[in-house]
Design a protein around this motif. Sequence first.
Motif, PDB file in Angstrom:
ATOM      1  N   ASP A   1       6.097 -12.504 -12.086  1.00 17.17           N
ATOM      2  CA  ASP A   1       7.226 -11.721 -12.588  1.00 17.17           C
ATOM      3  C   ASP A   1       6.905 -10.225 -12.507  1.00 17.17           C
ATOM      4  OD1 ASP A   1       5.298 -11.537 -14.504  1.00 17.17           O
ATOM      5  OD2 ASP A   1       6.580 -12.118 -16.197  1.00 17.17           O
ATOM      6  N   GLY A   2       6.160  -9.865 -11.481  1.00 17.19           N
ATOM      7  CA  GLY A   2       5.753  -8.476 -11.319  1.00 17.19           C
ATOM      8  C   GLY A   2       6.826  -7.601 -10.686  1.00 17.19           C
ATOM      9  N   ALA A   3       6.405  -6.451 -10.184  1.00 18.14           N
ATOM     10  CA  ALA A   3       7.335  -5.420  -9.707  1.00 18.14           C
ATOM     11  C   ALA A   3       8.164  -5.814  -8.497  1.00 18.14           C
ATOM     12  CB  ALA A   3       6.551  -4.141  -9.384  1.00 18.14           C
ATOM     13  N   GLY A   4       7.692  -6.806  -7.737  1.00 22.35           N
ATOM     14  CA  GLY A   4       8.449  -7.225  -6.557  1.00 22.35           C
ATOM     15  C   GLY A   4       8.248  -6.294  -5.369  1.00 22.35           C
ATOM     16  N   ILE A   5       8.810  -6.714  -4.217  1.00 19.89           N
ATOM     17  CA  ILE A   5       8.687  -5.921  -2.988  1.00 19.89           C
ATOM     18  C   ILE A   5      10.099  -5.603  -2.505  1.00 19.89           C
ATOM     19  CG2 ILE A   5       7.701  -5.832  -0.659  1.00 19.89           C
ATOM     20  CD1 ILE A   5       5.880  -8.167  -1.460  1.00 19.89           C
ATOM     21  N   ALA A   6      10.345  -4.321  -2.225  1.00 22.29           N
ATOM     22  CA  ALA A   6      11.684  -3.926  -1.784  1.00 22.29           C
ATOM     23  C   ALA A   6      11.977  -4.514  -0.399  1.00 22.29           C
ATOM     24  CB  ALA A   6      11.775  -2.404  -1.744  1.00 22.29           C
ATOM     25  N   ARG A   7      13.250  -4.748  -0.132  1.00 21.15           N
ATOM     26  CA  ARG A   7      13.705  -5.328   1.128  1.00 21.15           C
ATOM     27  C   ARG A   7      13.073  -4.635   2.331  1.00 21.15           C
ATOM     28  NH1 ARG A   7      17.594  -4.173   5.015  1.00 21.15           N
ATOM     29  NH2 ARG A   7      18.765  -6.002   5.727  1.00 21.15           N
ATOM     30  N   ASP A   8      13.112  -3.310   2.304  1.00 24.93           N
ATOM     31  CA  ASP A   8      12.626  -2.555   3.464  1.00 24.93           C
ATOM     32  C   ASP A   8      11.116  -2.603   3.628  1.00 24.93           C
ATOM     33  OD1 ASP A   8      15.218  -1.890   3.579  1.00 24.93           O
ATOM     34  OD2 ASP A   8      14.957   0.139   2.733  1.00 24.93           O
ATOM     35  N   GLU A   9      10.437  -3.062   2.581  1.00 28.73           N
ATOM     36  CA  GLU A   9       8.966  -3.054   2.672  1.00 28.73           C
ATOM     37  C   GLU A   9       8.383  -4.423   2.949  1.00 28.73           C
ATOM     38  OE1 GLU A   9       7.532  -0.914  -0.797  1.00 28.73           O
ATOM     39  OE2 GLU A   9       7.715   0.935   0.390  1.00 28.73           O
ATOM     40  N   LEU A  10       9.267  -5.460   2.961  1.00 33.46           N
ATOM     41  CA  LEU A  10       8.757  -6.820   3.168  1.00 33.46           C
ATOM     42  C   LEU A  10       8.008  -6.936   4.494  1.00 33.46           C
ATOM     43  CD1 LEU A  10      11.432  -9.332   1.824  1.00 33.46           C
ATOM     44  CD2 LEU A  10       8.994  -9.261   1.275  1.00 33.46           C
ATOM     45  N   ALA A  11       8.602  -6.406   5.533  1.00 28.05           N
ATOM     46  CA  ALA A  11       7.972  -6.525   6.845  1.00 28.05           C
ATOM     47  C   ALA A  11       6.665  -5.741   6.892  1.00 28.05           C
ATOM     48  CB  ALA A  11       8.924  -6.037   7.946  1.00 28.05           C
ATOM     49  N   LEU A  12       6.671  -4.613   6.200  1.00 30.40           N
ATOM     50  CA  LEU A  12       5.463  -3.779   6.180  1.00 30.40           C
ATOM     51  C   LEU A  12       4.312  -4.499   5.462  1.00 30.40           C
ATOM     52  CD1 LEU A  12       4.739  -1.000   7.203  1.00 30.40           C
ATOM     53  CD2 LEU A  12       5.330  -0.066   4.952  1.00 30.40           C
ATOM     54  N   ALA A  13       4.674  -5.245   4.400  1.00 30.89           N
ATOM     55  CA  ALA A  13       3.636  -5.944   3.640  1.00 30.89           C
ATOM     56  C   ALA A  13       2.866  -6.918   4.527  1.00 30.89           C
ATOM     57  CB  ALA A  13       4.254  -6.689   2.459  1.00 30.89           C
ATOM     58  N   LEU A  14       3.534  -7.402   5.577  1.00 27.98           N
ATOM     59  CA  LEU A  14       2.892  -8.360   6.475  1.00 27.98           C
ATOM     60  C   LEU A  14       2.136  -7.676   7.607  1.00 27.98           C
ATOM     61  CD1 LEU A  14       5.648 -11.083   6.701  1.00 27.98           C
ATOM     62  CD2 LEU A  14       3.399 -11.256   5.632  1.00 27.98           C
ATOM     63  N   GLU A  15       2.215  -6.375   7.631  1.00 29.63           N
ATOM     64  CA  GLU A  15       1.536  -5.665   8.701  1.00 29.63           C
ATOM     65  C   GLU A  15       0.103  -5.353   8.293  1.00 29.63           C
ATOM     66  OE1 GLU A  15       3.041  -1.858  10.352  1.00 29.63           O
ATOM     67  OE2 GLU A  15       4.774  -3.155  10.778  1.00 29.63           O
ATOM     68  N   ARG A  16      -0.764  -5.348   9.287  1.00 30.35           N
ATOM     69  CA  ARG A  16      -2.168  -5.111   9.023  1.00 30.35           C
ATOM     70  C   ARG A  16      -2.394  -3.697   8.467  1.00 30.35           C
ATOM     71  NH1 ARG A  16      -5.689  -8.022   9.588  1.00 30.35           N
ATOM     72  NH2 ARG A  16      -7.815  -7.297   9.474  1.00 30.35           N
ATOM     73  N   HIS A  17      -3.296  -3.616   7.472  1.00 31.91           N
ATOM     74  CA  HIS A  17      -3.674  -2.337   6.868  1.00 31.91           C
ATOM     75  C   HIS A  17      -2.485  -1.577   6.293  1.00 31.91           C
ATOM     76  CE1 HIS A  17      -7.478  -3.302   8.434  1.00 31.91           C
ATOM     77  NE2 HIS A  17      -7.195  -3.030   9.684  1.00 31.91           N
ATOM     78  N   ALA A  18      -1.452  -2.317   5.883  1.00 32.53           N
ATOM     79  CA  ALA A  18      -0.377  -1.650   5.146  1.00 32.53           C
ATOM     80  C   ALA A  18      -0.579  -2.006   3.678  1.00 32.53           C
ATOM     81  CB  ALA A  18       0.983  -2.154   5.624  1.00 32.53           C
ATOM     82  N   THR A  19      -0.691  -1.004   2.840  1.00 28.70           N
ATOM     83  CA  THR A  19      -0.906  -1.252   1.415  1.00 28.70           C
ATOM     84  C   THR A  19      -0.186  -0.205   0.593  1.00 28.70           C
ATOM     85  OG1 THR A  19      -2.557  -1.460  -0.338  1.00 28.70           O
ATOM     86  CG2 THR A  19      -3.075   0.090   1.423  1.00 28.70           C
ATOM     87  N   SER A  20       0.242  -0.608  -0.587  1.00 30.40           N
ATOM     88  CA  SER A  20       0.868   0.360  -1.489  1.00 30.40           C
ATOM     89  C   SER A  20      -0.158   0.877  -2.495  1.00 30.40           C
ATOM     90  CB  SER A  20       2.021  -0.323  -2.233  1.00 30.40           C
ATOM     91  OG  SER A  20       1.543  -1.483  -2.895  1.00 30.40           O
ATOM     92  N   LYS A  21      -1.439   0.506  -2.304  1.00 29.63           N
ATOM     93  CA  LYS A  21      -2.393   0.692  -3.397  1.00 29.63           C
ATOM     94  C   LYS A  21      -3.389   1.832  -3.229  1.00 29.63           C
ATOM     95  CE  LYS A  21      -1.717  -4.136  -4.133  1.00 29.63           C
ATOM     96  NZ  LYS A  21      -2.288  -5.474  -4.109  1.00 29.63           N
TER      97      LYS A  21
END
Length: 578
Positions: A58-78
Amino acid sequence: MLRRLPEAVVNRIAAGEVVERPASALKELVENAIDAGAGRIDCALRQGGAASISVDDDGAGIARDELALALERHATSKLADDDLVDIRTLGFRGEALPSIGAVSRLTITSRANGASEAWRLAVDNGSIGALEPAARAGGTRVEAAGLFRAVPARLKFLKSARAEYLAAADMLKRLAMARPALAFSLEHDGRRAWASPAASDLLARLADVLGAEFADNSVPVALEADGLRLTGHAGLPTWHRGTAQAQYLFVNGRPVRDRLLQGAVRAGYEELVPRGRFPVLALFLDVPPDRVDVNVHPAKTEIRFRDAGRVRSLIVSALRRALAEEGHRAAMPAAAAPLVGRFRPGGSSTPPLALAERASEWQAPLDPALAPSAPPPAPEAPGAAGLPLGAARAQLHDTYIVAQTGDGIVLVDQHAAHERLVLERMRRALAEGRPPRQALLLPEVVELDEAGAERLAAKAGELAELGLVLERFGPEAVLVRETPAALGEADAKGLVRDLADDLAEHGLALALKERLEDVAATMACHGSVRAGRRLGAQEMDALLREMEATPRSGQCNHGRPTYVELKLADIERLFGRR
Ligand code: ADP
Ligand code: MG
């Protein structure tokens, strides 16, 4: 020909390091949920995780536009800035999702905080699908199905579904210990396997993982120095196990397995715990992020400290202090041990006065009325004083037998001695065939973790040959029906738990004979006269005579002496008479 590898191949290679087995995939997904600020994290595995692993938060979730980025290598929000110095999240490398997606069918469904709808994106062994609308109230659900199915070389390294499940459950519990305020649950093959509600304090969470008994058998640890902080709970020295598996160590909220830390724990318990035994504990070390490197290995369970020496001494002193404060509950180091070596016939290099001072630490009270446990004087066993261990004269502190020999006195540690005698008895019984066993009046139910119960049940046949008859009793317990007769009134509960640890440690690797010896040693420890039991005159003499007739009876099973001898000449020297 030199060429750049396609991204799908790169991801598959990297997956080898990040996701070794279902437990490591589960770890990455749960870490992501924690980093997303979740309050509850529900996990489910099928077939040990090989069929599917899902983590719902039940965390912050991932925005629509960032879903694809989350699956990309070395993409992180952290990683806010680009140095690797100040790492406060569990993840930061941005490779878990692409790696898992390279070796499974990965589906992410998420609804970002404040967004009006949820979205789903799937990747099938490296090929990314299309973004689709989905229904979901909030938070994120990630599912990895058919892990390694497209990578036969890895698939064949997976162990049984059971073994993979147990490793994954252990991983989840470790993460949960570091986050008591979050609620966790785990399902396996559709059935609830473990759950722990959001807890207000660490001890409540520890009890959910280590069992309710941990609270009564541990002491709080808290020490801060040099900007380092150690907190947690340390098991009493007397509550030890056969492996280091129940030593949970965390650095900045991250479960780690680190030799430096393990060594420091060993040093903190030095002389308190027999060699080869491991206290149970959960310790949390907080280090300023710039003084520790977690980026040693993709799995992030190895670490490097900038000031390893300080870390070590903090742990050692924190443990010593915590355990000393509870001295009345904990087994203290043997004060007399240094004395033993000094009393070599032929003189001592230590000044007599110092020796006398040391000796007063363990001397019996002079006023007989103050010696509550002294039994009536022993009727002298005929000729016993001429035997090597002499005639038993008194028992002090319900623990030590004092005997008079022809030219001195002998002090026997009754527990240590009896432990050795029981072991040697069991060895003889083993060598002669089936050892006699005795049925318990009431069969005893012993609660364990699931892995332990399973291992014991699998070895029930061999254990029965040693005289221990038990069977599985529900998922997390065994029922003990008979114990080896050599043990007398055995402590079935402690015995069975230690055996489960032994099995976890040694598995099938040891030769049968060696394993039986190990089991016999563990059993002997639990079947022995405890320190603190009052013995009658005849019992004491019988113990001395059996010691004389038994090989190796000068040392207990842990290598400590079972008795010390003072010659009259040594005693005279103590009093300055020589
Ligand atoms: P890392 O955790 O190292 O950043 P991952 O590949 O594990 O890399 O995840 C990539 C990104 O996907 C994260 O940085 C985060 O932004 C997002 N993400 C992954 N899982 C979740 C989740 N459960 N909730 C919210 N965001 C997530
Ligand atoms: Mg991550």
